[in-house]
Enzyme design. Structure first.
Site, mmCIF file in Angstrom:
data_model
loop_
_atom_site.group_PDB
_atom_site.id
_atom_site.type_symbol
_atom_site.label_atom_id
_atom_site.label_comp_id
_atom_site.label_asym_id
_atom_site.label_seq_id
_atom_site.Cartn_x
_atom_site.Cartn_y
_atom_site.Cartn_z
ATOM 1 N N ASP A 1 58.306 61.474 56.381
ATOM 2 C CA ASP A 1 59.408 62.103 57.114
ATOM 3 C C ASP A 1 59.901 61.206 58.251
ATOM 4 O O ASP A 1 59.138 60.414 58.801
ATOM 5 C CB ASP A 1 58.932 63.455 57.660
ATOM 6 N N GLY B 1 65.852 59.795 58.540
ATOM 7 C CA GLY B 1 67.167 60.093 59.110
ATOM 8 C C GLY B 1 67.194 59.767 60.592
ATOM 9 O O GLY B 1 68.123 59.111 61.086
ATOM 10 N N ASN C 1 65.623 70.009 49.713
ATOM 11 C CA ASN C 1 66.479 68.910 50.179
ATOM 12 C C ASN C 1 67.877 68.904 49.541
ATOM 13 O O ASN C 1 68.768 68.193 50.018
ATOM 14 C CB ASN C 1 65.802 67.545 49.978
ATOM 15 N N ARG D 1 54.304 70.459 60.249
ATOM 16 C CA ARG D 1 54.479 71.501 59.238
ATOM 17 C C ARG D 1 54.332 70.892 57.858
ATOM 18 O O ARG D 1 54.401 69.678 57.687
ATOM 19 C CB ARG D 1 55.821 72.229 59.395
HETATM 20 C C1 IPE Z 1 59.864 67.172 53.825
HETATM 21 O O1 IPE Z 1 60.694 66.699 54.814
HETATM 22 C C2 IPE Z 1 60.274 66.636 52.489
HETATM 23 C C3 IPE Z 1 60.118 65.200 52.285
HETATM 24 C C4 IPE Z 1 59.539 64.365 53.106
HETATM 25 C C5 IPE Z 1 60.641 64.707 51.040
HETATM 26 P P1 IPE Z 1 61.960 67.530 55.345
HETATM 27 O O2 IPE Z 1 62.583 66.708 56.390
HETATM 28 O O3 IPE Z 1 62.795 67.963 54.215
HETATM 29 O O4 IPE Z 1 61.254 68.822 55.952
HETATM 30 P P2 IPE Z 1 61.794 69.845 57.068
HETATM 31 O O5 IPE Z 1 63.169 70.237 56.679
HETATM 32 O O6 IPE Z 1 61.776 69.102 58.367
HETATM 33 O O7 IPE Z 1 60.813 70.963 57.049
HETATM 34 C C1 IPE Z 2 62.384 62.164 54.918
HETATM 35 O O1 IPE Z 2 63.202 61.800 55.983
HETATM 36 C C2 IPE Z 2 62.973 61.823 53.572
HETATM 37 C C3 IPE Z 2 63.526 62.992 52.841
HETATM 38 C C4 IPE Z 2 63.361 64.239 53.166
HETATM 39 C C5 IPE Z 2 64.311 62.702 51.651
HETATM 40 P P1 IPE Z 2 64.318 62.771 56.535
HETATM 41 O O2 IPE Z 2 65.595 62.492 55.835
HETATM 42 O O3 IPE Z 2 63.874 64.181 56.489
HETATM 43 O O4 IPE Z 2 64.423 62.278 58.037
HETATM 44 P P2 IPE Z 2 64.621 63.181 59.311
HETATM 45 O O5 IPE Z 2 63.523 64.208 59.318
HETATM 46 O O6 IPE Z 2 65.974 63.812 59.217
HETATM 47 O O7 IPE Z 2 64.512 62.232 60.468
HETATM 48 MG MG MG Z 3 62.877 65.354 57.775
#
Ligand code: IPE
Ligand code: IPE
Ligand code: MG
Length: 241
Positions: free
Chosen positions: A19, A22, A67, A193
């Site tokens: 995670d 982004g 996602n 989480r």
């Molecule tokens: C969990 O991350 C899923 C992956 C790492 C692929 P998210 O970024 O989707 O989780 P939330 O939304 O913060 O719970």
């Molecule tokens: C995890 O990084 C990758 C995926 C869920 C595909 P995020 O895209 O959730 O990154 P943040 O949490 O927004 O920083």
């Molecule tokens: Mg994330």
């Protein structure tokens, strides 16, 4: 090579919620997909460090069933990235002796992606240095729901009796049926989480929530977390003797 003194805790399966891609990109004033590209590049180093650390199984969360709620640009960019990653990494993964498996529901994925996934699974099926499992369109609730449906069908067909449904038979219907349960689950980016990852399988896993954003995760951080696991006291509901 990073080496670990293997102690009785016997960690062989690590699962990672990758995670923070982004936020990593946003911190640099770049689009989110730039972070996903950087994140994908981190995977190789972690997979390659597994044999030296005694890790036989590595499971990584790449895309959850939730996602799809993201923008169309991000979702289609991620699907393109998965295709490019599989295409580019197929030969290096074969050469490195990595066996690749995918978990999650493939029905919602583009056929061109599913074909690449099937092909990579087939081409690496004789490998055994590391078992890499990539979770794409994976959600634990979805996985359990699909498992229960298949179990119900087997009961109706007479292939499974209700009396034989127990904690050993149920996991045979999960996507992870050939994998041992993870001993350690790592989540990067500071969120504490689970986000619907391996709920059944991680019932007794140890968790590490670390602040590092996934594109900054290194093999040294990974080795530290694996080594710390050896100092954990695992009780499984019992008492220490
Ligand atoms: C969990 O991350 C899923 C992956 C790492 C692929 P998210 O970024 O989707 O989780 P939330 O939304 O913060 O719970
Ligand atoms: C995890 O990084 C990758 C995926 C869920 C595909 P995020 O895209 O959730 O990154 P943040 O949490 O927004 O920083
Ligand atoms: Mg994330």
């Amino acid at each position: 090579m990073l080496v670990r003194n293997i102690k009785p805790n016997g960690l062989e399966h690590v699962a990672i919620i990758m995670d923070g891609n982004g936020r990593w990109a946003q911190n640099k004033g770049r689009p989110r997909l730039f972070g996903h590209q950087a994140g994908a590049r981190r995977v190789k180093e972690i997979v390659e460090s597994c044999p030296g650390l005694g890790i036989k199984y590595l499971t990584i969360f790449a895309f959850s069933t939730e996602n799809w709620k993201r923008t169309q640009i991000e979702v289609s960019g991620l699907m393109k990235l998965f295709k490019r990653y599989i295409d580019k990494e197929t030969q290096p993964l074969i050469d490195a002796g990595v066996r690749v498996r995918f978990i999650g529901d493939r029905l919602r994925l583009e056929p061109s992606l599913v074909n690449l996934m099937d092909r990579l699974e087939e081409l690496t099926e004789k490998n055994s240095a590391v078992n890499l499992t990539i979770a794409i369109n994976y959600g634990a609730r979805d996985e359990v729901t699909r498992a229960v449906k298949r179990m119900a069908k087997d009961v109706l067909n007479g292939d499974l009796s209700v009396e034989n449904i127990n904690e050993e038979t149920l996991p045979k219907y999960l996507d992870t049926h050939v994998l041992p349960d993870p001993g350690l689950v790592i989540r990067t980016s500071g969120e504490a989480r689970i986000s619907n990852f391996l709920l059944w399988q991680s019932a007794y896993a140890e968790y590490e929530f670390i602040d590092t954003l996934w594109p900054d995760f290194t093999k040294e951080i990974f080795a530290d977390l694996v080594n710390q696991f050896d100092n954990r006291e695992r009780r499984f509901g019992g008492i220490l003797r």
